[in-house]
Design a protein around this motif. Structure first.
Motif, PDB file in Angstrom:
ATOM      1  N   GLY A  79      -9.975  10.196  -3.259  1.00 37.30           N
ATOM      2  CA  GLY A  79     -10.719  10.694  -2.583  1.00 37.30           C
ATOM      3  C   GLY A  79     -10.719   9.570  -1.105  1.00 37.30           C
ATOM      4  O   GLY A  79     -10.685   9.420  -0.009  1.00 37.30           O
ATOM      5  N   ALA A  80     -12.113   8.473  -1.771  1.00 31.07           N
ATOM      6  CA  ALA A  80     -12.725   7.230  -0.716  1.00 31.07           C
ATOM      7  C   ALA A  80     -11.410   6.460   0.068  1.00 31.07           C
ATOM      8  O   ALA A  80     -11.888   5.372   0.979  1.00 31.07           O
TER       9      ALA A  80
ATOM     10  N   VAL B 175       1.111  12.588  12.665  1.00 27.30           N
ATOM     11  CA  VAL B 175      -0.167  12.177  11.705  1.00 27.30           C
ATOM     12  C   VAL B 175      -0.095  11.668  10.385  1.00 27.30           C
ATOM     13  O   VAL B 175       1.005  12.565   9.744  1.00 27.30           O
ATOM     14  N   GLY B 176      -0.410  11.209   9.897  1.00 27.93           N
ATOM     15  CA  GLY B 176       0.077  11.137   8.929  1.00 27.93           C
ATOM     16  C   GLY B 176      -1.225   9.908   8.110  1.00 27.93           C
ATOM     17  O   GLY B 176      -2.042  10.005   8.592  1.00 27.93           O
ATOM     18  N   TYR B 177      -1.131   9.698   6.457  1.00 23.24           N
ATOM     19  CA  TYR B 177      -1.422   9.532   5.402  1.00 23.24           C
ATOM     20  C   TYR B 177      -1.179   8.472   4.349  1.00 23.24           C
ATOM     21  O   TYR B 177       0.186   8.730   4.189  1.00 23.24           O
ATOM     22  N   GLN B 178      -1.993   7.784   4.014  1.00 26.08           N
ATOM     23  CA  GLN B 178      -1.707   6.913   3.295  1.00 26.08           C
ATOM     24  C   GLN B 178      -2.789   6.321   2.058  1.00 26.08           C
ATOM     25  O   GLN B 178      -3.730   6.377   2.453  1.00 26.08           O
ATOM     26  N   PHE B 179      -2.661   5.472   0.827  1.00 21.85           N
ATOM     27  CA  PHE B 179      -3.932   5.029   0.435  1.00 21.85           C
ATOM     28  C   PHE B 179      -3.260   3.546  -0.148  1.00 21.85           C
ATOM     29  O   PHE B 179      -2.492   3.148  -0.908  1.00 21.85           O
ATOM     30  N   PRO B 180      -3.761   2.987   1.181  1.00 22.74           N
ATOM     31  CA  PRO B 180      -3.808   1.354   1.510  1.00 22.74           C
ATOM     32  C   PRO B 180      -4.201   0.791  -0.308  1.00 22.74           C
ATOM     33  O   PRO B 180      -3.915  -0.971  -0.751  1.00 22.74           O
ATOM     34  N   ASN B 181      -5.280   1.330  -1.243  1.00 23.03           N
ATOM     35  CA  ASN B 181      -5.640   0.785  -2.664  1.00 23.03           C
ATOM     36  C   ASN B 181      -4.847   1.380  -3.611  1.00 23.03           C
ATOM     37  O   ASN B 181      -4.591   0.343  -4.395  1.00 23.03           O
ATOM     38  N   THR B 182      -3.609   1.843  -3.082  1.00 21.87           N
ATOM     39  CA  THR B 182      -2.450   1.390  -4.464  1.00 21.87           C
ATOM     40  C   THR B 182      -1.243   0.562  -4.237  1.00 21.87           C
ATOM     41  O   THR B 182      -1.039   0.323  -3.167  1.00 21.87           O
ATOM     42  N   PRO B 183      -0.368   0.155  -4.570  1.00 21.45           N
ATOM     43  CA  PRO B 183       0.374  -0.555  -5.335  1.00 21.45           C
ATOM     44  C   PRO B 183       1.688  -0.610  -3.530  1.00 21.45           C
ATOM     45  O   PRO B 183       1.642  -1.178  -2.440  1.00 21.45           O
ATOM     46  N   ALA B 184       1.196   0.917  -3.037  1.00 23.82           N
ATOM     47  CA  ALA B 184       2.837   0.882  -2.080  1.00 23.82           C
ATOM     48  C   ALA B 184       2.285   1.925  -1.026  1.00 23.82           C
ATOM     49  O   ALA B 184       2.819   2.073  -0.814  1.00 23.82           O
ATOM     50  N   GLY B 185       0.904   2.258  -1.351  1.00 22.53           N
ATOM     51  CA  GLY B 185       0.437   2.610  -1.030  1.00 22.53           C
ATOM     52  C   GLY B 185       0.842   4.316  -0.867  1.00 22.53           C
ATOM     53  O   GLY B 185       0.448   4.973   0.316  1.00 22.53           O
ATOM     54  N   ASN B 186       1.549   4.822  -2.457  1.00 19.81           N
ATOM     55  CA  ASN B 186       1.124   6.637  -2.018  1.00 19.81           C
ATOM     56  C   ASN B 186       0.040   6.499  -2.964  1.00 19.81           C
ATOM     57  O   ASN B 186      -0.432   6.360  -3.264  1.00 19.81           O
ATOM     58  N   PRO B 187      -0.079   8.248  -2.749  1.00 15.48           N
ATOM     59  CA  PRO B 187       0.982   9.197  -2.105  1.00 15.48           C
ATOM     60  C   PRO B 187       0.732   8.899  -1.032  1.00 15.48           C
ATOM     61  O   PRO B 187      -0.754   7.775   0.072  1.00 15.48           O
ATOM     62  N   SER B 188       1.762   8.951   0.068  1.00 14.97           N
ATOM     63  CA  SER B 188       1.424   9.481   1.329  1.00 14.97           C
ATOM     64  C   SER B 188       2.267  10.097   2.316  1.00 14.97           C
ATOM     65  O   SER B 188       3.294  10.753   1.431  1.00 14.97           O
TER      66      SER B 188
END
Length: 466
Positions: free
Chosen positions: A276-277, A310-323
């Protein structure tokens, strides 16, 4: 005695009186003494004139003197000025372009105000925002929320003080207008530079940071609190704007503005705190906004619409997914009605999904739903204020505002649900450019789980504009 006079003449100090001295031999000692005294008075007079000329040359060198300025000879015979004009201020890049119409209209304007706020807060506020009323920053869950502790605090602040520069440059394509301004209301709780407008216009085109095309600055009430109504649409936003029509009291404008997604991870943080962070905003496209304004003698009405991604991503994962992305949209209706001589009613009603980024206070654009997938969060914001002038020297403003969100199932109980704001004041204008007065301000935050907390304060402010 004659030798002394001759030496003075040779030095050139008594050239104007030399013929008088040598015209004839003095008949007596008294006559010679009288002529010498007259010569000394002449010397003193010329010394005074030379000193005056030197002071004028230091204040305004002859090389920089404007056309029509007095020459050295005329200055020497003119009486000394009462005060010095000081050094000129030059803005070389504000000169009109050769061949431009109204080339004499090039100018730079300085404006701003010095202001002090003396506040007594009867309850509590997040210390970073103690100099203004923001319902979203009122601590509800204590201990835990920022600002928890004892009730009651005194705050003195000069953070509303501001400085700005406007420039007008005639060119062959029209007049360039620029506006650069800042106040001292930094967002970290300190007295720091906070940029307001960084704006330029040429004809129908505008670029820079300015009031969003989605908002109506003319409905802001006559208050002394800095932040103002919680439910107002208020955002200074970087943008590109085009105004294809402005005529007969009607104005149509379109803009592409900087996107911003305010996210709430909600229950996602409970499922996996690290996961979540790691979520972050993902904004691929600018916000698209269009507005129409109608002005008449009775006041004005304005309508603005917005469509955004408006969007979201998880930059700590290799491909930024889920997004992912969601579509947000909204409508803002506002206006002002003139009453009596100078009174007015200002109002606004705005609603939509994922428009909290444009609200004056509180709320989010995206939050998890019951299945922890991203959803746009609906918002409704409104305000109603009455601005009354008792006389030329006294006025009052009273009203209420609210920003409410329909929380998603995936938000926590501590999520912002509603921010309420009300104020009333008595303002005094003792002389030109001076405003002082007392204002009562009330605010309340309510969370999704129904918990709430109020804050109320008295604010005495004095503002001197220039």
């Amino acid at each position: 005695m004659r030798r002394l006079i001759g030496m003075t003449v040779a030095a050139g100090a008594l050239l104007p009186v030399a013929p008088a001295l040598y015209a004839a031999e003095p008949a007596s000692y008294d006559e010679l003494k009288a002529q010498l005294q007259q010569a000394m008075r002449t010397i003193e007079d010329m010394q005074r004139r030379v000193e005056t000329l030197e002071r004028q040359q230091k204040a305004a060198p002859a090389a920089a003197a404007p056309a029509g300025a007095p020459t050295a000879a005329s200055a020497a015979t003119a009486p000394p000025a009462a005060t010095s004009a000081g050094a000129p201020v030059v803005s070389p890049n504000t000169m009109a372009q050769e061949g431009a119409l109204d080339s004499d209209k090039a100018r730079v304007e300085l404006y701003g105000h010095a202001m002090i706020d003396a506040i007594y807060d009867f309850k509590r506020m997040n210390p970073s925002w103690s100099a203004t009323m923001r319902p979203s920053q009122i601590p509800v869950n204590c201990p835990g929320d920022a600002g928890c502790g004892k009730d009651g605090a005194t705050v003195f602040s000069v953070r509303q003080s501001s400085l700005g520069f406007r420039a007008f440059v005639p060119t062959t394509l029209g007049q360039i207008k620029t506006d650069v301004s800042f106040d001292l209301f930094g967002t970290d709780g300190g007295t720091n530079v906070h940029w307001l407008n960084v704006w330029a216009e040429l004809g129908a085109f505008g670029a820079g940071q300015y009031y969003s095309n989605f908002m109506d600055i003319d409905v802001f009430p006559n208050t002394v609190d800095y932040w103002g109504p919680s439910g107002m649409i208020f955002l200074r936003n970087p943008q590109l704007r085009y105004t294809p029509y402005e005529k007969d009291g009607m104005k149509f404008a379109m803009s592409l503005e900087a996107p911003n997604s305010v996210l709430d991870t909600g229950k996602l943080s409970e499922v996996d705190p690290a996961f979540g962070a790691g979520v972050a905003a993902w904004n691929r496209l600018p916000d698209a906004i269009a507005s129409f304004r109608f002005d008449r003698d009775w006041g004005h009405v304005r309508a603005a619409g917005i469509v955004r991604q408006v969007g979201y991503q998880f930059p700590n994962t290799p491909a930024g997914n889920p997004s992912g992305h969601k579509t947000g949209y909204g409508l803002n209706l506002s206006g002002a009605f003139k009453l009596l001589a100078k009174d007015s009613i200002t109002w606004q009603v705005a609603g939509g999904k994922a428009i909290a980024s444009y609200a004056n206070d509180g709320g989010v654009d995206l939050a998890p739903g019951a299945d922890l997938r991203a959803e746009t969060v609906p918002s409704v914001g409104w305000l109603l204020y009455y601005n009354h002038y008792w006389s030329e020297k006294w006025s009052s403003s009273v009203g209420y505002s609210e920003h409410r969100q329909n929380n998603t199932d995936g938000q926590l109980g501590s999520a912002f649900r509603k921010g309420s704001y009300a104020s009333g004041n008595v303002l005094f204008y003792p002389t030109k450019n001076v405003t002082t007065g007392l204002e009562y301000i009330w605010g309340q935050r309510e969370n999704k789980d129904g918990s709430s907390a109020p804050d109320y304060r008295l604010q005495f402010s004095t503002k001197v504009t220039f």
